[in-house]
Design an enzyme around this catalytic site. Structure first.
Site, PDB file in Angstrom:
ATOM      1  N   ASP A 135      31.187   3.144  10.715  1.00 39.64           N
ATOM      2  CA  ASP A 135      32.673   2.445  10.559  1.00 39.64           C
ATOM      3  C   ASP A 135      32.969   0.825  11.288  1.00 39.64           C
ATOM      4  O   ASP A 135      32.853   1.636  12.765  1.00 39.64           O
ATOM      5  CB  ASP A 135      33.994   3.225  10.363  1.00 39.64           C
ATOM      6  CG  ASP A 135      34.938   2.627  10.558  1.00 39.64           C
ATOM      7  OD1 ASP A 135      35.175   1.353  10.169  1.00 39.64           O
ATOM      8  OD2 ASP A 135      35.948   3.542   9.997  1.00 39.64           O
ATOM      9  N   ASP A 171      25.369  -2.610   7.164  1.00 38.05           N
ATOM     10  CA  ASP A 171      25.615  -3.545   6.199  1.00 38.05           C
ATOM     11  C   ASP A 171      26.893  -4.515   7.141  1.00 38.05           C
ATOM     12  O   ASP A 171      27.054  -5.866   6.398  1.00 38.05           O
ATOM     13  CB  ASP A 171      26.282  -3.242   5.475  1.00 38.05           C
ATOM     14  CG  ASP A 171      27.529  -3.251   5.676  1.00 38.05           C
ATOM     15  OD1 ASP A 171      27.790  -1.659   6.068  1.00 38.05           O
ATOM     16  OD2 ASP A 171      28.052  -3.136   4.431  1.00 38.05           O
ATOM     17  N   GLU A 214      24.215   3.235   2.674  1.00 35.50           N
ATOM     18  CA  GLU A 214      22.996   2.628   2.893  1.00 35.50           C
ATOM     19  C   GLU A 214      22.945   2.350   1.242  1.00 35.50           C
ATOM     20  O   GLU A 214      22.344   1.638   0.813  1.00 35.50           O
ATOM     21  CB  GLU A 214      21.838   2.356   3.497  1.00 35.50           C
ATOM     22  CG  GLU A 214      20.812   1.805   3.116  1.00 35.50           C
ATOM     23  CD  GLU A 214      20.325   1.762   4.481  1.00 35.50           C
ATOM     24  OE1 GLU A 214      18.934   0.878   4.328  1.00 35.50           O
ATOM     25  OE2 GLU A 214      19.805   2.811   5.019  1.00 35.50           O
TER      26      GLU A 214
END
Length: 233
Positions: A135, A171, A214
């Site tokens: 997170d 990401d 992912e």
């Protein structure tokens, strides 16, 4: 998991109740798994001798979720020991169960808050740490909760061997940039920084391991980033 039957209050309540029973069942089963630790035991500094029964390096996956990276790494590197850490038992159950069914003796899991890790590991007991899609806590005032914040890095320093490396896959560009800034401030050393993992000329097989999150990120076109760093002594 969303209810498959959104129409009708009774059905929605039934779905929610079913999920609760499923989680409770997994929590109960988790207590019977010999590869899962939830209550503090006298194993700090003795993981290799008392649990793994070898002298192989120990690698942690933090916020391991379903434990995909932990299990996949353990399959590839039988000469290393792997421990996944997460506080969410229903997720961790998946990896722990797969490791048991696959008879992976080099895998264990801890259901604990990551900030308590120094209660479980002695100085210099850990060789590597993986942080896969944590997170990012992007909201203002939440930076100290990031797993690459100075608060957490201080815990990693205490358990890592000299030269022990930390891997980050994310990401989130802001977390990627933030981590590089913090590593520099903490007198760390960045060994590799990849802005777009899957558009690199060549990446190692270990970086091709994909977690549930992912795969979700890739499906919606998110860019995956990778960072490898260590602390200077």
């Amino acid at each position: 998991m969303p209810c498959r039957y959104p129409l009708g209050l009774g059905i929605a309540v039934y779905c929610e109740g079913t999920m609760s029973k499923k989680k409770l069942s997994r929590f109960a089963e988790l207590t019977t798994f010999p590869n899962v630790f939830q209550s503090l035991v006298d194993i700090r500094g003795k993981w290799c001798s008392d649990y793994f029964h070898n002298n192989n390096p120990i690698v942690l996956e933090l916020a391991c979720g379903r434990g995909e990276y932990t299990v996949a790494l353990a399959k590839r590197f039988s000469e290393k020991n792997f421990i996944g850490i997460d506080i969410k038992g229903a997720r961790l159950w998946r990896g722990a169960k797969e490791a048991l069914e696959s008879k992976q003796a080099n895998v264990a899991f801890l259901r604990i808050p990551i900030e308590t890790m120094t209660n479980w590991f002695a100085p210099d007991e850990i060789a590597e740490i993986w942080i896969t899609f944590p997170d990012p806590f992007l909201r203002e005032g939440k930076a100290r909760k990031r797993l690459t914040s100075p608060r957490f890095l201080s815990h990693y320093r205490q358990v890592l061997k000299p030269g022990g490396v930390i891997h980050l896959k994310t990401d989130e560009p802001n977390l990627f940039a933030y981590t590089q800034e913090i590593v520099a401030l903490e007198r760390g050393l960045i060994h590799e920084a990849i802005d777009d993992l899957y558009h690199c000329d060549k990446i190692s097989d270990v970086l091709k391991i994909q977690t549930y999150y992912e795969r979700m990120h890739l499906e919606v076109g998110r860019t995956i980033r990778y960072l490898r760093f260590s602390f200077l002594q």
